[in-house]
Design a protein around this motif. Structure first.
Motif, PDB file in Angstrom:
ATOM      1  N   TYR A  91      25.155  27.352  11.990  1.00 20.38           N
ATOM      2  CA  TYR A  91      24.368  26.318  12.700  1.00 20.38           C
ATOM      3  C   TYR A  91      23.167  26.179  12.030  1.00 20.38           C
ATOM      4  O   TYR A  91      22.345  25.005  12.271  1.00 20.38           O
ATOM      5  N   ARG A  92      22.590  27.065  11.385  1.00 21.98           N
ATOM      6  CA  ARG A  92      21.366  26.914  10.657  1.00 21.98           C
ATOM      7  C   ARG A  92      21.363  25.663   9.638  1.00 21.98           C
ATOM      8  O   ARG A  92      20.612  24.960   9.582  1.00 21.98           O
ATOM      9  N   GLY A  93      22.547  25.912   9.009  1.00 26.42           N
ATOM     10  CA  GLY A  93      22.851  24.889   7.781  1.00 26.42           C
ATOM     11  C   GLY A  93      23.198  23.410   8.361  1.00 26.42           C
ATOM     12  O   GLY A  93      22.622  22.524   7.670  1.00 26.42           O
ATOM     13  N   LEU A  94      23.935  23.333   9.619  1.00 23.78           N
ATOM     14  CA  LEU A  94      24.150  22.114  10.207  1.00 23.78           C
ATOM     15  C   LEU A  94      22.602  21.476  10.722  1.00 23.78           C
ATOM     16  O   LEU A  94      22.436  20.359  10.678  1.00 23.78           O
ATOM     17  N   LEU A  95      21.626  22.539  11.107  1.00 25.85           N
ATOM     18  CA  LEU A  95      20.458  21.922  11.583  1.00 25.85           C
ATOM     19  C   LEU A  95      19.623  21.220  10.371  1.00 25.85           C
ATOM     20  O   LEU A  95      19.134  20.399  10.630  1.00 25.85           O
ATOM     21  N   LYS A  96      19.740  22.172   9.188  1.00 23.57           N
ATOM     22  CA  LYS A  96      19.245  21.469   8.044  1.00 23.57           C
ATOM     23  C   LYS A  96      19.679  20.011   7.704  1.00 23.57           C
ATOM     24  O   LYS A  96      18.946  18.989   7.248  1.00 23.57           O
ATOM     25  N   ILE A  97      20.970  19.841   7.827  1.00 27.09           N
ATOM     26  CA  ILE A  97      21.512  18.889   7.422  1.00 27.09           C
ATOM     27  C   ILE A  97      21.346  17.534   8.321  1.00 27.09           C
ATOM     28  O   ILE A  97      20.740  16.421   7.981  1.00 27.09           O
ATOM     29  N   VAL A  98      21.300  17.654   9.497  1.00 24.43           N
ATOM     30  CA  VAL A  98      21.015  17.029  10.761  1.00 24.43           C
ATOM     31  C   VAL A  98      19.529  16.357  10.536  1.00 24.43           C
ATOM     32  O   VAL A  98      19.259  15.363  10.447  1.00 24.43           O
ATOM     33  N   THR A  99      18.670  17.485  10.445  1.00 21.66           N
ATOM     34  CA  THR A  99      17.253  17.195  10.344  1.00 21.66           C
ATOM     35  C   THR A  99      16.856  16.499   8.922  1.00 21.66           C
ATOM     36  O   THR A  99      16.059  15.423   9.171  1.00 21.66           O
ATOM     37  N   GLY A 100      17.421  16.922   7.875  1.00 23.79           N
ATOM     38  CA  GLY A 100      17.144  16.230   6.711  1.00 23.79           C
ATOM     39  C   GLY A 100      17.790  14.503   6.694  1.00 23.79           C
ATOM     40  O   GLY A 100      16.752  13.662   6.339  1.00 23.79           O
ATOM     41  N   SER A 101      18.945  14.274   7.258  1.00 24.63           N
ATOM     42  CA  SER A 101      19.415  13.078   7.591  1.00 24.63           C
ATOM     43  C   SER A 101      18.564  12.053   8.241  1.00 24.63           C
ATOM     44  O   SER A 101      18.410  11.016   8.047  1.00 24.63           O
ATOM     45  N   ILE A 102      17.987  12.705   9.481  1.00 29.94           N
ATOM     46  CA  ILE A 102      17.099  12.105  10.339  1.00 29.94           C
ATOM     47  C   ILE A 102      15.740  11.602   9.471  1.00 29.94           C
ATOM     48  O   ILE A 102      15.406  10.345   9.719  1.00 29.94           O
ATOM     49  N   LEU A 103      15.404  12.564   8.912  1.00 32.21           N
ATOM     50  CA  LEU A 103      14.087  12.169   8.279  1.00 32.21           C
ATOM     51  C   LEU A 103      14.411  11.308   6.993  1.00 32.21           C
ATOM     52  O   LEU A 103      13.364  10.199   6.623  1.00 32.21           O
ATOM     53  N   ILE A 104      15.486  11.464   6.268  1.00 37.85           N
ATOM     54  CA  ILE A 104      15.633  10.373   5.390  1.00 37.85           C
ATOM     55  C   ILE A 104      15.712   8.866   6.097  1.00 37.85           C
ATOM     56  O   ILE A 104      15.333   7.973   5.235  1.00 37.85           O
ATOM     57  N   ALA A 105      16.466   8.706   6.885  1.00 38.58           N
ATOM     58  CA  ALA A 105      16.634   7.423   7.745  1.00 38.58           C
ATOM     59  C   ALA A 105      15.265   7.034   8.090  1.00 38.58           C
ATOM     60  O   ALA A 105      14.907   5.825   7.977  1.00 38.58           O
TER      61      ALA A 105
END
Length: 301
Positions: free
Chosen positions: A56-70
């Motif tokens: 879940y920690r890795g998924l949260l990083k992926i989701v947060t990074g993707s949102i910030l990229i957008a």
């Protein structure tokens, strides 16, 4: 990231991550004092068993990074453009591209965590730590370059942020050779809290001052108070970390005898003569207990 939200949201994520780490590290330290095997027994395989295996920690990083990229891309009218069409062509929006690179690093770090825990046959802690060290080395270089044209208050704010990132980089580097050192985990947690809270503070200083008036770059008092606020963050975050440890320590000493778990087994591992241990975690294990197991020193009867 050159906006109020661009500083506050990443800071909020880092601060929340620091709070989570503070809880995990505090529990690991307390449980290690009383019982050497804190990992809970694996749950029975069932319909929802696979959910406990997800990083879940890795998924949260992926989701947060993707949102910030957008978000970073949406802040630029017409989107991010690498070069203009003039002759000779020139690079455009250098700071925005650096922000984008930072957010991509966050998402890639999440991918490494997911790969290590869910895709590899055995979880490789060395891979996760090594990727984190590499990412912070790159992040430090980006931040140093990021302040080349900054002056006054903005330069002071970012210089103090660079100091925190530099210290985190050193801690992660040392952890490659001492992955189970509790004191290093505590320092790492404190620095994550500092990085997150200071990023949020930077958003208010640079874009939404509490007084409603911008800070003055030519006023030495404003620059000095930036450092003063940073020192207040150091004290507040240290008290926050101490408070979290104190709450769990009090709870453990008061209520642990009534709720002791039995039948737990320590996660097996095998030693690697060329580097730190590769921990082999149970097939089904809660994420928080999983992180605690990585912090516990290896011991043999």
């Amino acid at each position: 990231m050159g906006t109020f939200i661009g500083h506050v949201y990443p800071g909020l994520f880092l601060f929340s991550y620091g709070l989570y780490q503070a809880i995990v590290v505090s529990k690991a330290v307390i449980f290690n004092d009383s019982r050497p095997n804190p990992s809970c027994p694996p749950r029975n395989k069932g319909r929802w068993a696979k959910l406990w295996e997800i990083s879940y920690r890795g998924l949260l990083k992926i989701v947060t990074g993707s949102i910030l990229i957008a978000y970073e891309n949406s802040c630029i009218k017409g989107g991010l453009v690498l070069m203009n069409r003039e002759l000779p062509p020139r690079f455009m929006l250098p700071k925005q591209w650096q922000h984008l690179t930072m957010f991509i690093l966050l998402a890639l770090n999440g991918c490494v965590d997911v790969t290590s825990k869910n895709l590899l046959p055995q979880r490789c802690v060395l891979l996760e730590k090594g990727a984190l060290v590499l990412i912070f080395y790159v992040l430090l270089m980006l931040l140093v370059s990021h302040v080349q044209d900054s002056t006054g208050v903005e330069l002071q704010v970012h210089s103090l942020l660079i100091l925190v990132v530099f210290l985190l980089m050193l801690v992660f580097t040392v952890e490659l050779w001492a992955p189970n050192a509790f004191h290093l985990s505590m320092i790492e947690t404190f620095l994550f809290l500092m990085m997150g809270s200071w990023l949020m503070q930077a958003g208010f200083i640079l874009y939404r001052p509490v007084t409603g008036y911008p800070w003055q770059d030519d006023d030495i008092s404003d620059i000095m108070f930036v450092t003063t606020f940073f020192c207040w963050h150091v004290m507040i975050n240290a008290l926050c970390l101490l408070g979290i440890y104190g709450v769990f320590s009090f709870w453990h000493h008061c209520y642990s005898p009534r709720s002791k778990l039995t039948g737990s087994k320590k996660a097996p591992y095998y030693a690697n003569t060329e580097g730190p241990d590769y921990h082999l975690l149970p097939e089904v294990e809660q994420s928080e207990k999983d992180d605690q197991a990585l912090l516990l020193p290896d011991s043999s009867p």
